[in-house]
Design a protein around this motif. Structure first.
Motif, PDB file in Angstrom:
ATOM      1  N   ALA A 270       1.820   9.326 -15.383  1.00  0.00           N
ATOM      2  CA  ALA A 270       0.709   8.427 -15.088  1.00  0.00           C
ATOM      3  C   ALA A 270      -0.493   9.177 -14.528  1.00  0.00           C
ATOM      4  N   GLN A 271      -1.663   8.533 -14.628  1.00  0.00           N
ATOM      5  CA  GLN A 271      -2.849   9.011 -13.936  1.00  0.00           C
ATOM      6  C   GLN A 271      -2.643   8.742 -12.451  1.00  0.00           C
ATOM      7  N   VAL A 272      -2.908   9.733 -11.594  1.00  0.00           N
ATOM      8  CA  VAL A 272      -2.612   9.631 -10.165  1.00  0.00           C
ATOM      9  C   VAL A 272      -3.898   9.721  -9.355  1.00  0.00           C
ATOM     10  N   GLY A 273      -4.048   8.810  -8.398  1.00  0.00           N
ATOM     11  CA  GLY A 273      -5.191   8.828  -7.502  1.00  0.00           C
ATOM     12  C   GLY A 273      -4.758   8.652  -6.062  1.00  0.00           C
ATOM     13  N   VAL A 274      -5.659   9.004  -5.133  1.00  0.00           N
ATOM     14  CA  VAL A 274      -5.363   8.845  -3.706  1.00  0.00           C
ATOM     15  C   VAL A 274      -6.421   7.955  -3.060  1.00  0.00           C
ATOM     16  N   LEU A 275      -5.966   7.143  -2.113  1.00  0.00           N
ATOM     17  CA  LEU A 275      -6.824   6.243  -1.364  1.00  0.00           C
ATOM     18  C   LEU A 275      -7.119   6.847   0.001  1.00  0.00           C
ATOM     19  N   ALA A 276      -8.375   6.779   0.408  1.00  0.00           N
ATOM     20  CA  ALA A 276      -8.823   7.473   1.619  1.00  0.00           C
ATOM     21  C   ALA A 276      -8.261   6.836   2.887  1.00  0.00           C
ATOM     22  N   LEU A 277      -7.932   7.707   3.847  1.00  0.00           N
ATOM     23  CA  LEU A 277      -7.604   7.314   5.217  1.00  0.00           C
ATOM     24  C   LEU A 277      -8.218   8.362   6.143  1.00  0.00           C
ATOM     25  N   PRO A 278      -8.598   7.982   7.371  1.00  0.00           N
ATOM     26  CA  PRO A 278      -9.230   8.941   8.274  1.00  0.00           C
ATOM     27  C   PRO A 278      -8.235   9.950   8.843  1.00  0.00           C
ATOM     28  N   SER A 279      -8.645  11.214   8.847  1.00  0.00           N
ATOM     29  CA  SER A 279      -7.820  12.275   9.416  1.00  0.00           C
ATOM     30  C   SER A 279      -7.884  12.216  10.942  1.00  0.00           C
ATOM     31  N   ARG A 280      -6.773  12.527  11.589  1.00  0.00           N
ATOM     32  CA  ARG A 280      -6.740  12.520  13.053  1.00  0.00           C
ATOM     33  C   ARG A 280      -7.318  13.804  13.648  1.00  0.00           C
ATOM     34  N   ASN A 281      -7.404  14.863  12.866  1.00  0.00           N
ATOM     35  CA  ASN A 281      -7.921  16.124  13.392  1.00  0.00           C
ATOM     36  C   ASN A 281      -8.554  16.930  12.271  1.00  0.00           C
ATOM     37  N   ARG A 282      -9.328  17.926  12.645  1.00  0.00           N
ATOM     38  CA  ARG A 282     -10.027  18.745  11.645  1.00  0.00           C
ATOM     39  C   ARG A 282      -9.049  19.590  10.846  1.00  0.00           C
ATOM     40  N   GLU A 283      -8.063  20.155  11.508  1.00  0.00           N
ATOM     41  CA  GLU A 283      -7.070  20.985  10.819  1.00  0.00           C
ATOM     42  C   GLU A 283      -5.897  20.096  10.425  1.00  0.00           C
ATOM     43  N   ASN A 284      -5.926  19.644   9.201  1.00  0.00           N
ATOM     44  CA  ASN A 284      -4.935  18.695   8.706  1.00  0.00           C
ATOM     45  C   ASN A 284      -4.296  19.285   7.457  1.00  0.00           C
ATOM     46  N   LYS A 285      -3.048  19.752   7.582  1.00  0.00           N
ATOM     47  CA  LYS A 285      -2.408  20.455   6.473  1.00  0.00           C
ATOM     48  C   LYS A 285      -2.121  19.527   5.289  1.00  0.00           C
ATOM     49  N   VAL A 286      -1.847  18.248   5.569  1.00  0.00           N
ATOM     50  CA  VAL A 286      -1.595  17.302   4.481  1.00  0.00           C
ATOM     51  C   VAL A 286      -2.884  17.027   3.708  1.00  0.00           C
ATOM     52  N   ARG A 287      -3.984  16.814   4.445  1.00  0.00           N
ATOM     53  CA  ARG A 287      -5.272  16.602   3.787  1.00  0.00           C
ATOM     54  C   ARG A 287      -5.638  17.806   2.925  1.00  0.00           C
TER      55      ARG A 287
END
Length: 303
Positions: free
Chosen positions: A237-254
């Protein structure tokens, strides 16, 4: 013929990863050339004399034969796996970054967003390993939205999600909206739009998600859930992501998700939901790549 002792801890997310690696070994070697057993560590009291032996006997491990690989994911599996390796031989393979020193294991399969050290026994993965999906025909005009939840990396933002999911709802697709264990209570009903099918994780049968991923045209995942993003990438499938606010500047998942966006594997543009790709995307199939790499490292013949 190779023999695999798989150590399991009752955690479905952990067991999916070791099952994926085992599936990759079977595809590479040929199913008839790989025999395996599951050693249950969920109730194992490792400090009690004879407890490991009882777990191995219950699994039929000794009768199966000396292991070539002992694989497992999850903290409960680490010490039993290492003890069995010391006693019976074979190569120890841990999935995800272990709580024990990495050097204690023959191989460690670690996601790149966990920043694995440059050690000779480390094989880097793109997120968690996922099983191959069932062979299902694609249902034209269908989409799936997967909700994660607040985490130590991301905050929850219902207002932004309502806006973005509302924009997805303007597309002429039959949408299914599904939550997960981390999703805030009532979020599923709050974020639903007219015509949506709702699927609560409490009511879904085993294998429901895999069947959905295998058959829909589009999958959109909240950005916090790196595991669901990689599960979606196992589909066509075509895959997309929906935005959520990061808790910190250094975010390994983001950062990991951003790399997928930069490579064109995932979209963050809601307008892309209106565009039908010319050809289906190939599944990521990491389980095959890592199984092949493991066999090459051990000089074991592939089918």
């Amino acid at each position: 013929m190779i023999t695999v002792w798989r150590f399991v801890d009752g955690n479905k997310a952990h067991e999916k990863q070791s099952a994926a690696l085992l599936a990759g070994l079977r595809e590479r070697m040929g199913a008839a050339r790989v025999q395996s057993c599951d050693v249950d560590c969920s109730q194992l009291r490792f400090w009690l004399p004879g407890s490991l032996q009882m777990a191995l006997d219950a699994a039929g491990a000794i009768a199966l034969g000396q292991p070539d690989f002992l694989i497992g994911a999850g903290h409960r599996c680490h010490l039993p796996l290492l003890a069995a390796r010391k006693r019976f031989g074979g190569r120890s393979v841990v999935l995800m970054r272990p709580s024990l020193p990495i050097q204690w294991f023959d191989f460690a399969l670690i996601p790149e967003h966990d920043r694995p050290p440059a050690l000779p026994n480390v094989l880097t993965t793109r997120g968690a390993l996922t099983l191959p999906l069932p062979q299902e025909p694609t249902r034209a005009g269908t989409g799936l939205i997967l909700l994660g939840g607040p985490s130590r990396h991301f905050a929850w933002d219902s207002v932004t999600l309502e806006r973005d999911i509302g924009q997805l709802a303007t597309n002429s697709l039959q949408w299914t909206l599904a939550d997960s264990r981390r999703t805030p209570e009532f979020a599923l009903q709050q974020l639903a739009r007219p015509g949506f099918t709702l699927a609560s994780w409490r009511e879904c049968d085993d294998g429901w998600l895999e069947q959905q991923l295998a058959s829909v045209e589009q999958v959109w995942v909240t950005r916090d859930s790196i595991s669901m993003v990689f599960e979606a990438l196992q589909s066509r499938a075509q895959v997309g992501v929906l935005a959520l606010p990061s808790r910190n500047r250094e975010n390994k998942v983001r950062a990991a998700v951003q790399r997928l966006i930069d490579e064109g594997l995932v979209s963050e543009q809601l307008a892309d939901a209106k565009r039908s790709p010319g050809v289906q995307r190939e599944p990521l199939n990491q389980y095959q790549r890592l199984a092949a790499a493991l066999l090459r490292r051990c000089n074991l013949e592939c089918a």
